[in-house]
Structures are given as C-alpha cells and as structure tokens.
Design an enzyme around this catalytic site. Structure first.
Site, PDB file in Angstrom:
ATOM      1  N   ARG A 194      -3.499  -9.954   5.503  1.00 38.14           N
ATOM      2  CA  ARG A 194      -3.828 -10.026   4.077  1.00 38.14           C
ATOM      3  C   ARG A 194      -2.634  -9.517   3.276  1.00 38.14           C
ATOM      4  O   ARG A 194      -2.198  -8.393   3.469  1.00 38.14           O
ATOM      5  CB  ARG A 194      -5.070  -9.174   3.804  1.00 38.14           C
ATOM      6  CG  ARG A 194      -5.560  -9.203   2.361  1.00 38.14           C
ATOM      7  CD  ARG A 194      -6.778  -8.289   2.224  1.00 38.14           C
ATOM      8  NE  ARG A 194      -7.285  -8.240   0.867  1.00 38.14           N
ATOM      9  CZ  ARG A 194      -6.799  -7.458  -0.084  1.00 38.14           C
ATOM     10  NH1 ARG A 194      -5.796  -6.642   0.184  1.00 38.14           N
ATOM     11  NH2 ARG A 194      -7.324  -7.474  -1.293  1.00 38.14           N
ATOM     12  N   LYS A 209       0.812  -1.219   0.000  1.00 35.81           N
ATOM     13  CA  LYS A 209       0.000   0.000   0.000  1.00 35.81           C
ATOM     14  C   LYS A 209       0.846   1.271   0.000  1.00 35.81           C
ATOM     15  O   LYS A 209       2.010   1.257   0.372  1.00 35.81           O
ATOM     16  CB  LYS A 209      -0.977  -0.015   1.178  1.00 35.81           C
ATOM     17  CG  LYS A 209      -2.143  -0.970   0.908  1.00 35.81           C
ATOM     18  CD  LYS A 209      -3.243  -0.893   1.931  1.00 35.81           C
ATOM     19  CE  LYS A 209      -4.351  -1.875   1.538  1.00 35.81           C
ATOM     20  NZ  LYS A 209      -5.405  -1.963   2.553  1.00 35.81           N
TER      21      LYS A 209
HETATM   22  C1  7PM Z   1      -6.091  -0.175  -4.893  1.00 33.26           C
HETATM   23  C2  7PM Z   1      -6.429   0.310  -3.643  1.00 33.26           C
HETATM   24  C3  7PM Z   1      -5.943  -1.519  -5.110  1.00 33.26           C
HETATM   25  C4  7PM Z   1      -6.613  -0.558  -2.619  1.00 33.26           C
HETATM   26  C5  7PM Z   1      -6.113  -2.377  -4.089  1.00 33.26           C
HETATM   27  C6  7PM Z   1      -6.461  -1.892  -2.849  1.00 33.26           C
HETATM   28  C7  7PM Z   1      -8.068  -4.499   2.027  1.00 33.26           C
HETATM   29  C8  7PM Z   1      -9.109  -5.316   1.596  1.00 33.26           C
HETATM   30  C9  7PM Z   1      -8.236  -4.300  -0.101  1.00 33.26           C
HETATM   31  C10 7PM Z   1      -7.768  -4.431   3.425  1.00 33.26           C
HETATM   32  C11 7PM Z   1      -9.560  -5.977   3.754  1.00 33.26           C
HETATM   33  C12 7PM Z   1      -5.295  -3.621  -1.663  1.00 33.26           C
HETATM   34  C13 7PM Z   1      -6.566  -2.797  -1.686  1.00 33.26           C
HETATM   35  N1  7PM Z   1      -7.522  -3.894   0.950  1.00 33.26           N
HETATM   36  N2  7PM Z   1      -9.848  -6.046   2.434  1.00 33.26           N
HETATM   37  N3  7PM Z   1      -9.210  -5.175   0.265  1.00 33.26           N
HETATM   38  N4  7PM Z   1      -8.537  -5.188   4.229  1.00 33.26           N
HETATM   39  N5  7PM Z   1     -10.267  -6.687   4.623  1.00 33.26           N
HETATM   40  O1  7PM Z   1      -4.241  -2.966  -1.472  1.00 33.26           O
HETATM   41  O2  7PM Z   1      -6.874  -3.724   3.901  1.00 33.26           O
HETATM   42  O3  7PM Z   1      -5.305  -4.823  -1.870  1.00 33.26           O
HETATM   43  S1  7PM Z   1      -8.030  -3.793  -1.738  1.00 33.26           S
END
Ligand code: 7PM
Length: 278
Positions: free
Chosen positions: A258, A223
């Site tokens: 995750r 992130k």
């Molecule tokens: C762009 C922005 C692409 C954010 C992907 C993302 C989480 C999640 C995601 C989290 C839970 C990523 C995120 N992040 N579900 N889904 N917790 N529970 O970096 O932090 O994968 S998507």
C-alpha cells in the site's frame, strides 16, 4: 496458497507484487473547493495512480490520524460513495475501501467495491456480520490501542507473538461468522501502536507470518517510522526510505504494498520479486 483472490467481479493475481495506491480524499474541513471540485481532484489523482500501475485503489474517508476528529458514519458515506461510483465508472481497477463501519462496508459492496480494508480488523459492533454478507475479501490489520492514543505507550512482550495471536483470534472470529478463510488478508499494521523498534522487528520477521498461508499486505509509505530512521525527515522527504522498506517487505513475503508513490514502488519491489524468482 491460492495466488488468486476474487474481488467482486475481478480476480487479483498475487503471483507478483501488487501495488495498492492510496487515493486521497480531502477532508471537508480542509477544502474550500466544494463537493464537485473535491470529486474532480480525487478522479485526477485516481487517473495518475492507475496510469502508474496500481492494481488496487484504496479509498478512505475516516482518518486514522492520531489527532483527527472522528468522522460520523453519515459523513463517511457522503464522502466515499460519490468517489466510489465515479472511480468505478471510469477505471477498471479493484477498489478497496478503508473503513471500520458496517454500514459503509455494505453500501460500498453494493456499489462494486472489490476489497474491504479494516484497520480495526472487524472488531466494531456489527462489522463481522456486514463483512460476511458482502462476500468480499477482507484485510485484517493489527492495531494496538485506538488511533488517538496508540502512539503514547506502545508495549509488547513479543511483538511477533502478540500479533500472531491477534491474527489467530480474528481469523477464528471471521470463520465463526461464515467468512471463508481464503477471503482473508493479513497486515501487521506498521505504525499503528508500534515504536520504531517494533516496526523494524516486524519488517525483519515479516516472513514469520507466512505460516498463516494468507496474502500479506504492508503499508509503510511516508510513515513516521521512516521519518525516525531518517532522523526527523518530514513526510515529503520519505520516498527513498519507503521504497527500501517496500522492497525489503516483498523480499520477506509481502504480496500487496500500500503506497502513495505507485510507479516508484512498483519499480523498487520488482527488484525484490526478480530476486525471489531467480
Ligand atoms: C495518519 C496516520 C494518516 C496513519 C494516515 C495513516 C494502513 C492502512 C492506513 C496500513 C492498511 C497511512 C495511515 N495505513 N490500511 N490505512 N495498512 N491495511 O499512512 O498500513 O496511510 S492510514
């Protein structure tokens, strides 16, 4: 807290850190391979994540990316269901589905998914009812604002207090719908409507959320908070920072991490777990 979570036909043991691997599903628009090749790529990726030690595979089709074009419910179903069915057939891991859509929750549950992961914490119309019906555990994630605009002006009086109040309200809403409290997991939602400072406060004070006595899930893998700490490192240069963040999260009470990088994360959090058990 009961450290065993019933996820459909499987039981998840949370007495040591659990790795949730992020299974990439290529959006149609970025792929020239067609359906079959996309499914094949997803299965190869799933095989790697499982071999590296993922106890859960998180599958999502609706991109929560700030600039992503929204996906229709039908598109989400078309992308997800074949992957769920193929993964379920080949691997023994728990499948988590990253969705906010009630129809997707119901369709996924009937195909043997073990966990619902909703970045909107069941706030979409009909989501509470659908989730209740599935009998599955649900991860309630906090997000301030909407994916497209959430990073414009994140603002909190007190980020810990506000997210705690949000969790209380969502737990209450779930219980009012007949969802047993022990079916819930909590996630502060790193990067979802938070500045670097908010994210760091949450990581530092993650143990405050132990008062809920529910499993805590964290996701910081790759992130932008890591990119910011590393003064602008691109996504593919954030691995070691992500491992440090994961270890700190486990030290501060996280049960499930995750991540895109399963093997490395499993080893990093093993140090934190060893220390907690020493
Ligand atoms: C762009 C922005 C692409 C954010 C992907 C993302 C989480 C999640 C995601 C989290 C839970 C990523 C995120 N992040 N579900 N889904 N917790 N529970 O970096 O932090 O994968 S998507």
């Amino acid at each position: 807290m009961d450290l065993h979570l019933t996820c459909g036909d499987k039981v998840l043991d949370l007495s040591s850190p659990v790795i949730m691997g992020v299974l990439n599903i290529t959006p149609d628009s970025f792929s020239d391979g067609g359906r079959f090749l996309q499914l094949d790529a997803a299965l190869n990726h799933a095989e790697l994540l499982v071999a590296e030690g993922a106890a859960i595979l998180d599958i999502g089709a609706e991109s929560t990316r700030p600039n992503a074009t929204p996906v229709t419910e039908q598109q989400e179903l078309d992308r997800l269901l074949p992957v769920i069915e193929a993964v379920k057939q080949r691997f023994d891991t728990i499948i988590s589905i990253d969705t906010s859509s009630p129809a997707v929750m119901l369709a996924a549950a009937s195909r043997g998914v073990g966990l619902l992961n909703d970045v909107r914490a069941l706030q979409r119309e009909g989501a509470l009812q659908a989730a209740a019906q599935t009998q599955l555990p649900i991860c309630l994630m906090h997000m301030q604002g909407q994916p497209t605009t959430m990073q414009q002006q994140p603002r909190y009086e007190d980020v810990i207090d506000e997210i705690s109040a949000f969790f209380e309200q969502r737990i209450e809403a779930c219980m009012a719908q007949g969802i047993a409290r022990q079916r819930l997991l909590l996630d502060v939602g790193f990067g979802f409507g938070k500045t670097l400072n908010h994210n760091l406060q949450l990581l530092a004070h993650l143990s405050d959320f132990k008062v809920f006595d529910l499993p805590l899930l964290v996701g910081m893998s790759r992130k932008s908070m890591l990119g910011a700490i590393l003064q602008g490192a691109p996504v593919d240069q954030r691995l070691y920072a992500g491992l440090s963040a994961a270890a700190i999260a486990v030290l501060n009470g996280a049960h499930i991490v995750r991540t895109h990088d399963v093997k490395a994360t499993k080893e990093a959090v093993a140090v934190a777990h060893a220390l907690l058990n020493s």
